[in-house]
Write an enzyme that holds these catalytic residues in place. Sequence first.
Site, PDB file in Angstrom:
ATOM      1  CG  HIS A 160      -2.193   0.761   1.026  1.00 11.85           C
ATOM      2  ND1 HIS A 160      -2.294   1.882   0.214  1.00 11.85           N
ATOM      3  CD2 HIS A 160      -3.443   0.577   1.551  1.00 11.85           C
ATOM      4  CE1 HIS A 160      -3.538   2.342   0.257  1.00 11.85           C
ATOM      5  NE2 HIS A 160      -4.249   1.567   1.055  1.00 11.85           N
ATOM      6  CG  ASP A 379     -11.169  -9.992 -20.246  1.00  9.78           C
ATOM      7  OD1 ASP A 379     -10.536 -11.060 -20.215  1.00  9.78           O
ATOM      8  OD2 ASP A 379     -12.082  -9.771 -21.064  1.00  9.78           O
TER       9      ASP A 379
END
Length: 450
Positions: A160, A379
């Site tokens: 992070h 995708d």
Amino acid sequence: MLQSSELPDCFYPNKPTSISPKWPTPNHTLYLSNLDDQKFLRFSIKYLYLYRKSIPSDTLKSSLSRALAEFYPLAGRLRISRDDEEKLEVDCNGEGAVFAEAFMDFSADEFLEASRRPNRSWRKLLYRVEAQSFLGVPPLVVQVTNLRCGGMILCTAINHCLADGIGTSQFLQAWAHFTTKPSADLAITAVHSRHALRPSYPPKITFPHPEFTKSTPHDTPLDLTQYLLSQPLVPTSITFTPSHILRLKKLCVPSLKCTSFEALASHVWRTWVRTLNLPPALKVKLLFSVNVRKRLRPELPQGYYGNGFVLGCAETTARELVNANVRHGVKLVQEAKGSLTDDYVRSMIDLLEERRTRPDLSASLVISQWSKMGLEDLDFGEGRPLHMGPLASEIYCLFLPVMSDFNAVTVLMSMPESLVSKFEYHMRDFSERDDKEREEKDGCDGNDYI
């Protein structure tokens, strides 16, 4: 209540490999801004994706190597700054990301059946790097788990301190892009420099910052986070359809217009406080992530993938929040968002320069929005994921995308096991009956917490 299914063990046919950038990348030290290296961000964001069809590992490794050439700091290593032992920096040495391959005797449909409620067994879907400290874990760890049905679970752990939710989405989309279009350049170039968020010299703290200031009265020695962590916690998730969210928003009109996030955040905050039955005079906070890339002057450049968010802070008493209409919480959320100007954010950066402080979590609900950031559209060439979410449920609250409906939101968080039913009941109750009637209906005596 749906019970989570324990996952079987993973089989690792080979040891994890290191994936380096496809070509030589700059070897230098990357400065991290004060928004990047905050102590409460020193962990990895762990995403889990489920796909109906798997992608060959060699293809994913090759495209990951290409993506790391663009996002080369993710192939480096975190270390303590040579100039300030309180700060972190990135050694952009091209050492590489960890890539693990595994097999699990489980099917995609079986996983979908239990996907509403993560459990600790899901952690085996991400390879555990043995390290003595947070700094010893590479900024990017990936595990691809092939399923017996031909499907695939992809788990990623992205540090992070190097990227926020928008930044991680940008990187993952780049990886997917190079998987399907190996020779096509990215539409948006990654911006590595964090110097636009350097502090002033000397620091100029021109605003109070309640998100970092503990407001619990001295005569109420309550640390809610510690209390929650001391309880047996179980995940709970509830999906809000567009019609559900519209009903919430209608509670605010005609006197107040609001966004879907504002209405849902107010409802979840109010429900959380009601369920825990907190002391009426207790100051309670809602901390929620706000993207400030376009709020700054000048705006952060397109492609900036570092931490470009801050925590908005709404605050009121438990009594005021619970007794009022959802409109009250919405107003507080809107006021908190409105305060996040360029001057305010710069003041926060300077505060973090002067004091390496942490957000006040003593009586706070934290909401992080993962929906509508492009995370759900990942995708790799065989279609969008069947499921996207965190590897584990925490005490903070996540707003997650719903694969079948872009405008729906799944609310996921962990609650004390004894309070889950009560929490779920109030989450599904959109009416505005008075408190006494509510308590009589759900059988609560109002003494679950204090």
